[in-house]
Design a protein around this motif. Structure first.
Motif, PDB file in Angstrom:
ATOM      1  N   PHE A  61     -16.152 -53.775  42.505  1.00 31.23           N
ATOM      2  CA  PHE A  61     -15.955 -55.062  41.843  1.00 31.23           C
ATOM      3  C   PHE A  61     -16.334 -54.937  40.378  1.00 31.23           C
ATOM      4  CE2 PHE A  61     -20.296 -55.294  43.509  1.00 31.23           C
ATOM      5  CZ  PHE A  61     -21.004 -55.750  42.417  1.00 31.23           C
ATOM      6  N   ARG A  62     -15.939 -55.949  39.609  1.00 27.81           N
ATOM      7  CA  ARG A  62     -16.233 -55.977  38.175  1.00 27.81           C
ATOM      8  C   ARG A  62     -16.729 -57.377  37.827  1.00 27.81           C
ATOM      9  NH1 ARG A  62     -11.261 -54.460  34.857  1.00 27.81           N
ATOM     10  NH2 ARG A  62     -10.505 -56.285  35.928  1.00 27.81           N
ATOM     11  N   VAL A  63     -17.702 -57.427  36.945  1.00 31.98           N
ATOM     12  CA  VAL A  63     -18.277 -58.683  36.470  1.00 31.98           C
ATOM     13  C   VAL A  63     -18.174 -58.701  34.956  1.00 31.98           C
ATOM     14  CG1 VAL A  63     -20.380 -60.059  36.344  1.00 31.98           C
ATOM     15  CG2 VAL A  63     -19.898 -58.768  38.406  1.00 31.98           C
TER      16      VAL A  63
ATOM     17  N   GLU B  46     -16.621 -65.953  44.034  1.00 29.32           N
ATOM     18  CA  GLU B  46     -15.504 -66.513  43.263  1.00 29.32           C
ATOM     19  C   GLU B  46     -15.587 -66.197  41.772  1.00 29.32           C
ATOM     20  OE1 GLU B  46     -18.845 -69.366  43.327  1.00 29.32           O
ATOM     21  OE2 GLU B  46     -17.802 -68.323  44.931  1.00 29.32           O
ATOM     22  N   ASP B  47     -16.732 -65.748  41.294  1.00 24.89           N
ATOM     23  CA  ASP B  47     -16.931 -65.407  39.884  1.00 24.89           C
ATOM     24  C   ASP B  47     -16.732 -63.923  39.595  1.00 24.89           C
ATOM     25  OD1 ASP B  47     -17.801 -68.081  39.326  1.00 24.89           O
ATOM     26  OD2 ASP B  47     -19.747 -67.546  40.178  1.00 24.89           O
ATOM     27  N   ILE B  48     -16.521 -63.128  40.634  1.00 25.34           N
ATOM     28  CA  ILE B  48     -16.473 -61.670  40.522  1.00 25.34           C
ATOM     29  C   ILE B  48     -15.042 -61.192  40.723  1.00 25.34           C
ATOM     30  CG2 ILE B  48     -17.316 -59.523  41.537  1.00 25.34           C
ATOM     31  CD1 ILE B  48     -19.781 -61.150  42.471  1.00 25.34           C
ATOM     32  N   ASP B  49     -14.615 -60.230  39.903  1.00 19.13           N
ATOM     33  CA  ASP B  49     -13.295 -59.618  40.088  1.00 19.13           C
ATOM     34  C   ASP B  49     -13.392 -58.590  41.211  1.00 19.13           C
ATOM     35  OD1 ASP B  49     -12.146 -61.049  38.005  1.00 19.13           O
ATOM     36  OD2 ASP B  49     -12.655 -59.520  36.533  1.00 19.13           O
ATOM     37  N   ILE B  50     -12.693 -58.882  42.308  1.00 24.89           N
ATOM     38  CA  ILE B  50     -12.670 -57.998  43.466  1.00 24.89           C
ATOM     39  C   ILE B  50     -11.230 -57.565  43.686  1.00 24.89           C
ATOM     40  CG2 ILE B  50     -13.133 -57.799  45.942  1.00 24.89           C
ATOM     41  CD1 ILE B  50     -15.209 -60.042  45.620  1.00 24.89           C
ATOM     42  N   LEU B  51     -11.013 -56.300  43.984  1.00 26.90           N
ATOM     43  CA  LEU B  51      -9.655 -55.819  44.250  1.00 26.90           C
ATOM     44  C   LEU B  51      -9.036 -56.622  45.385  1.00 26.90           C
ATOM     45  CD1 LEU B  51     -10.210 -51.959  44.017  1.00 26.90           C
ATOM     46  CD2 LEU B  51      -9.258 -53.476  42.302  1.00 26.90           C
ATOM     47  N   TRP B  52      -7.766 -56.962  45.263  1.00 24.46           N
ATOM     48  CA  TRP B  52      -7.104 -57.837  46.226  1.00 24.46           C
ATOM     49  C   TRP B  52      -7.144 -57.286  47.645  1.00 24.46           C
ATOM     50  CZ3 TRP B  52      -2.973 -56.175  49.102  1.00 24.46           C
ATOM     51  CH2 TRP B  52      -2.377 -54.989  48.687  1.00 24.46           C
TER      52      TRP B  52
ATOM     53  N   LYS C 279     -22.948 -62.220  46.421  1.00 23.33           N
ATOM     54  CA  LYS C 279     -23.255 -62.556  45.026  1.00 23.33           C
ATOM     55  C   LYS C 279     -23.759 -61.328  44.304  1.00 23.33           C
ATOM     56  CE  LYS C 279     -27.888 -64.194  46.048  1.00 23.33           C
ATOM     57  NZ  LYS C 279     -28.836 -65.296  45.945  1.00 23.33           N
ATOM     58  N   ALA C 280     -23.625 -61.360  42.992  1.00 22.71           N
ATOM     59  CA  ALA C 280     -24.168 -60.326  42.119  1.00 22.71           C
ATOM     60  C   ALA C 280     -25.119 -61.015  41.152  1.00 22.71           C
ATOM     61  CB  ALA C 280     -23.056 -59.613  41.358  1.00 22.71           C
ATOM     62  N   GLU C 281     -26.249 -60.400  40.921  1.00 24.15           N
ATOM     63  CA  GLU C 281     -27.225 -60.951  39.994  1.00 24.15           C
ATOM     64  C   GLU C 281     -27.439 -59.974  38.856  1.00 24.15           C
ATOM     65  OE1 GLU C 281     -30.838 -61.879  42.048  1.00 24.15           O
ATOM     66  OE2 GLU C 281     -29.850 -63.278  43.405  1.00 24.15           O
ATOM     67  N   ALA C 282     -27.362 -60.465  37.646  1.00 16.56           N
ATOM     68  CA  ALA C 282     -27.661 -59.660  36.461  1.00 16.56           C
ATOM     69  C   ALA C 282     -28.996 -60.161  35.923  1.00 16.56           C
ATOM     70  CB  ALA C 282     -26.565 -59.815  35.418  1.00 16.56           C
TER      71      ALA C 282
END
Length: 86
Positions: free
Chosen positions: A36-38, A55-61, A72-75
């Protein structure tokens, strides 16, 4: 299912627009697959943490089913006067 968080200390200075890609390397470390990409701007980080839901993260289809609904991803950053540390 129970999932264990994965924490990665990057130790680099960031400021402004940031793209963070999470990739998986095969055992030979020759082939990579993007998980994924953020993308975010450090101006939106409050209290040194940015929490992004699925829903905020770019995930490959073709991999959307690999992630639970509550993924979720936390920065987390260390605040300094004009930049942040990851």
């Amino acid at each position: 299912e129970n999932f264990t968080p994965i924490k990665v200390d990057i130790h680099c200075q960031i400021q402004g627009d940031v793209v963070l890609e999470c990739i998986n390397l095969d055992e030979s470390m020759e082939h990579e697959e993007m998980l994924f990409r953020v993308m975010f701007n450090t101006a939106f980080i409050q209290s040194n943490i940015l929490v992004l839901g699925k829903e905020d993260i770019d995930i490959l289809w073709n991999t959307k089913d690999h992630y639970p609904r509550d993924f979720k991803a936390e920065a987390c950053t260390l605040a300094y006067p004009s930049y942040s540390f990851f």
